[in-house]
Design a protein around this motif. Structure first.
Motif, PDB file in Angstrom:
ATOM      1  N   ILE A  58       0.848  -1.194   0.000  1.00 44.41           N
ATOM      2  CA  ILE A  58       0.000   0.000   0.000  1.00 44.41           C
ATOM      3  C   ILE A  58       0.885   1.247   0.000  1.00 44.41           C
ATOM      4  CG2 ILE A  58      -1.610   1.297   1.444  1.00 44.41           C
ATOM      5  CD1 ILE A  58      -2.816  -1.150   0.065  1.00 44.41           C
ATOM      6  N   ILE A  63      -4.007   4.014  -1.886  1.00 43.73           N
ATOM      7  CA  ILE A  63      -4.752   3.661  -0.674  1.00 43.73           C
ATOM      8  C   ILE A  63      -6.268   3.803  -0.907  1.00 43.73           C
ATOM      9  CG2 ILE A  63      -4.731   5.927   0.500  1.00 43.73           C
ATOM     10  CD1 ILE A  63      -3.634   4.479   2.952  1.00 43.73           C
ATOM     11  N   GLY A  64      -6.656   4.901  -1.565  1.00 44.38           N
ATOM     12  CA  GLY A  64      -8.075   5.154  -1.821  1.00 44.38           C
ATOM     13  C   GLY A  64      -8.661   4.181  -2.818  1.00 44.38           C
ATOM     14  N   VAL A  66      -7.670   1.045  -3.469  1.00 44.85           N
ATOM     15  CA  VAL A  66      -7.836  -0.285  -2.875  1.00 44.85           C
ATOM     16  C   VAL A  66      -9.093  -0.315  -2.008  1.00 44.85           C
ATOM     17  CG1 VAL A  66      -6.829  -1.918  -1.254  1.00 44.85           C
ATOM     18  CG2 VAL A  66      -5.393  -0.854  -2.961  1.00 44.85           C
ATOM     19  N   LYS A  67      -9.284   0.729  -1.191  1.00 38.85           N
ATOM     20  CA  LYS A  67     -10.484   0.807  -0.337  1.00 38.85           C
ATOM     21  C   LYS A  67     -11.739   0.839  -1.191  1.00 38.85           C
ATOM     22  CE  LYS A  67      -8.997   3.264   3.795  1.00 38.85           C
ATOM     23  NZ  LYS A  67      -8.877   4.612   4.314  1.00 38.85           N
ATOM     24  N   ASN A  68     -11.669   1.626  -2.259  1.00 38.91           N
ATOM     25  CA  ASN A  68     -12.811   1.796  -3.150  1.00 38.91           C
ATOM     26  C   ASN A  68     -13.237   0.473  -3.777  1.00 38.91           C
ATOM     27  OD1 ASN A  68     -14.721   2.918  -4.762  1.00 38.91           O
ATOM     28  ND2 ASN A  68     -13.379   4.426  -5.716  1.00 38.91           N
ATOM     29  N   TYR A  70     -12.569  -2.525  -2.685  1.00 37.27           N
ATOM     30  CA  TYR A  70     -13.042  -3.436  -1.633  1.00 37.27           C
ATOM     31  C   TYR A  70     -14.490  -3.113  -1.262  1.00 37.27           C
ATOM     32  CZ  TYR A  70     -13.305  -5.818   2.863  1.00 37.27           C
ATOM     33  OH  TYR A  70     -13.678  -6.625   3.901  1.00 37.27           O
ATOM     34  N   GLU A  71     -14.776  -1.806  -1.118  1.00 38.81           N
ATOM     35  CA  GLU A  71     -16.123  -1.421  -0.702  1.00 38.81           C
ATOM     36  C   GLU A  71     -17.171  -1.708  -1.776  1.00 38.81           C
ATOM     37  OE1 GLU A  71     -15.457   2.573   0.514  1.00 38.81           O
ATOM     38  OE2 GLU A  71     -14.444   1.896   2.338  1.00 38.81           O
ATOM     39  N   ASP A 103      -2.997  -5.413   4.766  1.00 39.00           N
ATOM     40  CA  ASP A 103      -3.848  -5.444   5.962  1.00 39.00           C
ATOM     41  C   ASP A 103      -3.842  -4.130   6.737  1.00 39.00           C
ATOM     42  OD1 ASP A 103      -1.283  -5.759   6.776  1.00 39.00           O
ATOM     43  OD2 ASP A 103      -1.555  -7.762   7.665  1.00 39.00           O
ATOM     44  N   LYS A 104      -3.019  -3.165   6.332  1.00 41.47           N
ATOM     45  CA  LYS A 104      -3.075  -1.833   6.958  1.00 41.47           C
ATOM     46  C   LYS A 104      -4.357  -1.105   6.549  1.00 41.47           C
ATOM     47  CE  LYS A 104       1.087  -1.109   8.848  1.00 41.47           C
ATOM     48  NZ  LYS A 104       2.356  -1.485   8.616  1.00 41.47           N
ATOM     49  N   VAL A 105      -4.936  -1.496   5.434  1.00 44.25           N
ATOM     50  CA  VAL A 105      -6.083  -0.752   4.890  1.00 44.25           C
ATOM     51  C   VAL A 105      -7.373  -1.568   4.909  1.00 44.25           C
ATOM     52  CG1 VAL A 105      -6.893   0.625   2.960  1.00 44.25           C
ATOM     53  CG2 VAL A 105      -4.462   0.332   3.314  1.00 44.25           C
ATOM     54  N   ILE A 106      -7.303  -2.811   4.433  1.00 42.02           N
ATOM     55  CA  ILE A 106      -8.503  -3.658   4.388  1.00 42.02           C
ATOM     56  C   ILE A 106      -8.185  -5.002   5.059  1.00 42.02           C
ATOM     57  CG2 ILE A 106      -9.581  -2.630   2.336  1.00 42.02           C
ATOM     58  CD1 ILE A 106      -8.287  -4.832   0.663  1.00 42.02           C
TER      59      ILE A 106
END
Lengths: 153, 359
Positions: A58, A63-64, A66-68, A70-71, A103-106
């Motif tokens: 990451i 970062i954004g 990967v989160k996006n 996943y969500e 795993d720091k983010v998701i």
């Protein structure tokens, strides 16, 4: 192979890997390894995917994204960290723009080490993920629907 | 006048194995302008050179990119060897050449598959990658890794390939070269492939030169430039000639790469024939002092490594100019005026390697 009652679709995103793991993910889909015979398809659309394959660590810029991704994936979903960079940062751990493993983010369900990760290891990881996916689905369903806990829903 | 719309392309996109973002300004179906943004894979590994031993850094250099990994490590080693005044034994030079050309074959086959995927020819994609596995097998048997070789080191190579093994490799490569004709003929002759590639994304000779394009992108536009001629190891002894095409479109870029694959087979054949007997490495002593700029020809084009040593085991500075970075201005030149449906093909014709570009 009892876990293969459904055809899981995967989505692949390259975090900040060196590309070695990415081409091995594609190699796993090719005739030599051919995971498509199990119904595992690489889709480009997060909303169609059950399994999120992420390679590389990451950093500030991704970062954004990967989160996006996943969500946007529907529940239940499983995340695989492929390669040592996605697991912990690997050889690039000390670089200034690397925050560390995915795993720091998701939340990550399966860690697949290797540099670069081998197609056999990826397939092994995906099979593990299928078991987890099945468990998550049972939890989500809770027997409140017509399948009465048998997992046919 | 038609209305202008901005369509985001990437960073997560089905045709891209790696993230790059392009804002495509379109008028109906025509692309008017392209605004790139990069940096999704930036790790900052040039800075890492300040706290890694210069010998250990070879492994970091190899991991700049997983497709042309060996040539990255090799160019770094060549730069350090020059600064340290180390002469590499001849057998190591020839072994390096074998691995360089093997990685060129596997990289070009990978690209042929991806370009087939970009215009929707899935079975050709599968065939190209199936052939590529044969090359990966040879690489794995000789180095231990499929995509990251780890066989270059400062002062030589880490593994030898015995004579019997070389003969066996030669036999397998001959067979592969023969089998490969069945897919490359499709790229060269098939009407539907030609329909998607001929005349698409034409880059003139002047533009290619002035925008600083490198590799097959440059050679497909008729510029005779290949670093292997000028600086690199033993190519001079093997009668190497660069592959040139003149039309400058996507088809020409495909043809250049296909001809380079066959040329690599020929180069490996000559290398194995002339393989000298000697040590495979020399002992390296001393600390690098001074600076050097090493150049090398990767599958994607010319890579430049600049290193500066300060007499300790840590280098002061490393700078890498990678081929994809040099080809992005040329990509931005060919995209405007093209159809939206041709964008994936055009993005892939430069053979983008984003992890190289952003390091």
């Amino acid at each position: 192979m009892s876990v293969l009652s459904k055809s899981p679709w995967v989505i692949h995103y390259d975090g900040s890997s060196c590309n070695g793991c990415d081409i091995e993910v594609l190699a796993a889909l090719m005739p030599r390894f051919d995971v498509e015979r199990f119904g595992i398809i690489n889709t480009g659309n997060p909303k169609h995917a059950d399994i999120f394959l992420i390679t590389g660590s990451i950093n500030e810029q991704n970062i954004g994204i990967v989160k996006n991704i996943y969500e946007q994936m529907p529940n239940p979903k499983v995340v695989l960290a492929l390669g040592i960079c996605a697991t912990s940062g690997g050889i690039f751990k000390d670089c200034y723009n690397v925050y560390g493993g995915v795993d720091k983010v998701i939340p990550v369900d399966v860690y697949v080490p290797g540099c670069a990760v081998r197609p056999e290891a990826i397939i092994d990881g995906v099979v593990k993920a299928l078991g987890i996916l099945e468990k998550k689905r049972e939890q989500d369903c809770g027997g409140n629907c017509s399948c009465s806990g048998e997992g046919a829903c | 006048m038609a209305e202008r719309t901005i369509i985001p392309f990437g960073p997560q996109h089905p045709v891209l194995p790696e993230p790059i973002h392009l804002d495509l300004v379109v008028e109906d179906e025509k692309v008017i302008e392209v605004i790139p943004s990069i940096g999704f894979i930036h790790r900052g590994l040039e800075k890492l050179v300040e706290n890694r031993d210069y010998n250990d850094f070879t492994y970091v250099a190899e991991r700049i990119c997983g497709i042309c990994s060996f040539i990255h490590g090799l160019t770094y080693c060549q730069a350090v060897e020059k600064v340290l005044n180390v002469t590499v034994p001849p057998r190591a030079e020839y072994l390096r050449l074998v691995w360089s050309e093997l990685s060129r074959i596997h990289s070009h086959l990978l690209w042929l598959g991806l370009i087939a995927d970009s215009f929707g020819f899935e079975s050709l994609f599968m065939y190209s990658w199936k052939m590529r596995e044969e090359v990966l097998d040879i690489i794995e048997e000789t180095t231990g890794g499929r995509v990251i070789f780890g066989s270059a080191k400062v002062g030589g190579v880490r593994r030898n390939i015995e004579k019997d093994k070389l003969a066996e490799i030669q036999k397998r490569l001959d067979k592969l070269e023969h089998d490969l004709k069945s897919i490359t003929n499709v790229f060269i002759e098939d009407a539907s492939v030609k329909h998607r590639l001929c005349g698409v994304g034409v880059l003139s000779k002047e533009d290619a030169y002035h925008l600083g394009a490198v590799g097959p992108m440059l050679r497909a536009s008729g510029v005779n430039q290949d670093v292997r001629v000028a600086t690199y190891a033993k190519y001079k002894e093997l009668d190497f000639v660069p592959m040139i095409e003149s039309s400058g479109d996507s088809y020409a870029r495909t043809i250049v790469r296909i001809r380079e694959v066959y040329q690599s087979f020929e180069l490996i054949r000559r290398t194995i024939k002339h393989m000298p007997d000697s040590e495979i490495d020399v002992k390296v002593t001393g600390m690098p002092t001074g600076e050097f700029c090493a150049r090398n020809e990767q599958p994607r084009g010319e890579v430049v490594y600049y290193i500066k040593g300060n007499g300790t085991k840590f280098l002061d500075r490393l700078r890498v100019r990678t081929p994809t970075f040099a080809n992005i201005p040329a990509l931005l030149k060919v995209l405007p005026g093209s159809d939206l449906a041709d964008v994936p093909v055009l993005v892939l014709t430069i053979d983008p390697c984003i992890s190289c570009t952003e390091r």
